[in-house]
Enzyme design. Structure first.
Site, mmCIF file in Angstrom:
data_model
loop_
_atom_site.group_PDB
_atom_site.id
_atom_site.type_symbol
_atom_site.label_atom_id
_atom_site.label_comp_id
_atom_site.label_asym_id
_atom_site.label_seq_id
_atom_site.Cartn_x
_atom_site.Cartn_y
_atom_site.Cartn_z
ATOM 1 N N HIS A 3 2.502 -6.186 -4.210
ATOM 2 C CA HIS A 3 1.638 -5.128 -5.271
ATOM 3 C C HIS A 3 2.020 -4.145 -5.673
ATOM 4 C CE1 HIS A 3 -2.372 -4.276 -4.164
ATOM 5 N NE2 HIS A 3 -2.470 -3.607 -5.142
ATOM 6 N N ARG A 57 -6.914 -9.408 -6.456
ATOM 7 C CA ARG A 57 -6.729 -8.767 -5.092
ATOM 8 C C ARG A 57 -6.488 -10.409 -4.313
ATOM 9 N NH1 ARG A 57 -6.100 -4.226 -5.772
ATOM 10 N NH2 ARG A 57 -7.109 -2.478 -5.429
ATOM 11 N N GLU A 101 -2.190 -9.045 3.228
ATOM 12 C CA GLU A 101 -0.808 -8.420 2.399
ATOM 13 C C GLU A 101 -0.803 -7.147 3.652
ATOM 14 O OE1 GLU A 101 -2.058 -7.079 -1.163
ATOM 15 O OE2 GLU A 101 -2.106 -5.514 -1.446
#
Ligand code: NAD
Length: 336
Positions: free
Chosen positions: A295, A234, A263
């Site tokens: 991601h 994360r 993000e």
């Protein structure tokens, strides 16, 4: 059950429709992310289905609960984007997909290590331009290097096993040491020791109040010069500004990111015709020794199939009145 599916991309729709082929549930797909502004779309749905960048803070949860939503089905393992305590107060059930393919994420972390080490991202462009010079592409043998793994749960353990196959020495840090990792020779040490002894550090712990900005100035000061840092977990685990300074000074020799702390404004969208406003992110892109993916570590066929099938099974369990095996409770969220 009638389900409002948020943050839908074409691939989400395809895999969810396949998992719901017998039409047990009525899935209605929405492209926008779920947040306070879009919460009105959930009106009339007893269930909402969300992904990692939907913002499920107390205000959004209250808005959807008032509109009749009783179930939030997360298409993710991590749930740091959900105010779990607020959901409990509102009597909203939270279900997640605890494991869909730890291999997908672990293999992506190792792909980043190999790419950064052998500069594959730079070599690819060079060769396409007819530049076959090797200067600047010098790598190192992974064999014999020390890798520190922070968070040795499902993904961390598989990453460790793959790197064990490469002949790496393994150091680990976790609040609960994993016997599977100890069995392949991982030595559990305190964080300062892990940072000081590791050539490569890979993050696989969840984002919690304790792990927020785990990698900041203090941790970077403790690192071996020229370290390779990989984050597929994360974004908020890393203080991006501190890491940028570490890259500028050379203390950090390589950075591989699949996640980024801001993000939400960038990832999963095609912004190739836009002016990116995030200067911190743009600065990262300017380093030759930084590799960023948007991601995508989870993004394999097996993972998408498992996410869709578990999500549909979760919704079915809830509709039948439980028990719901993949429920997130307030007590469990403290242990993340
Ligand atoms: P997991 O629950 O199996 O393992 C997490 C491990 O972290 C556990 O062993 C836990 O004890 C440990 N941990 C908890 N708090 C810690 C702390 N303060 N310090 C050190 N260790 C701590 O989870 P997993 O399936 O291995 O997933 C790990 C993380 O990967 C998830 O939380 C998620 O954020 C991330 N993830 C990313 C992607 C992606 O596409 N990039 C996909 C899936 C998961």
């Amino acid at each position: 059950m009638k389900v409002a599916v948020f943050s839908t991309k074409s691939y989400d729709r395809a895999f969810l429709e396949a998992a719901n082929a017998d039409r047990t549930h009525e899935l209605v797909f929405f492209e926008p992310r779920l947040n306070l502004e879009t919460s009105v779309l959930a009106a009339g749905f007893p269930a909402a289905c969300v992904f990692v960048n939907d913002l499920l803070d107390a205000k959004t949860l209250k808005a959807i609960a008032q509109q009749g939503v009783r179930l939030l089905a997360l298409r993710s393992a991590g749930y740091n984007h959900v105010d779990v305590a607020a959901a409990a107060e509102l009597d909203l059930t939270l279900l997640r997909v605890p494991a869909y393919s730890p291999y997908a994420v672990a293999e992506h972390a190792v792909a980043m290590i190999l790419s950064l080490n052998r500069r594959i991202h730079r070599a690819y462009n060079r060769v396409r331009e007819g530049n076959f010079a090797l200067d600047g592409l010098l790598g190192f043998d992974l064999h014999g290097k020390t890798v520190g793994i922070i968070g040795t749960g499902k993904i961390g353990a598989i990453t460790a096993k793959i790197l064990h196959g490469f002949g790496c020495r393994l150091l680990g840090y976790d609040v609960f040491p994993n016997p599977e990792c100890q069995a392949i020779g991982m030595e559990y040490v305190a964080l300062p020791e892990l940072f000081g002894a590791s050539d490569i550090v890979s993050l696989h712990c969840p984002m919690t109040a304790e792990t927020y900005h785990l990698i900041g100035t203090q941790a970077i000061d403790q690192m071996k010069p020229g370290i390779m840092l990989i984050n597929t977990s994360r974004g908020q685990l890393i203080d991006t500004k501190a890491v940028t300074e570490g890259l500028k000074s050379g203390k950090i020799g390589y950075l591989g990111l699949d996640v980024y702390e801001r993000e939400t404004d960038l990832f999963f969208e095609d912004l190739s015709n836009e002016v990116i406003q995030d200067d911190v992110f743009q600065r990262l892109l300017a380093f030759p020794n930084v590799l960023i993916t948007g991601h995508q570590a989870f993004f394999t066929e097996e993972a998408l199939k498992n996410i869709a099938e578990t999500t549909i099974a979760n919704i079915t369990e809830f509709e039948r009145g439980g028990p719901c095996h993949n429920q997130i409770s307030v007590e469990r969220s403290h242990k993340r």
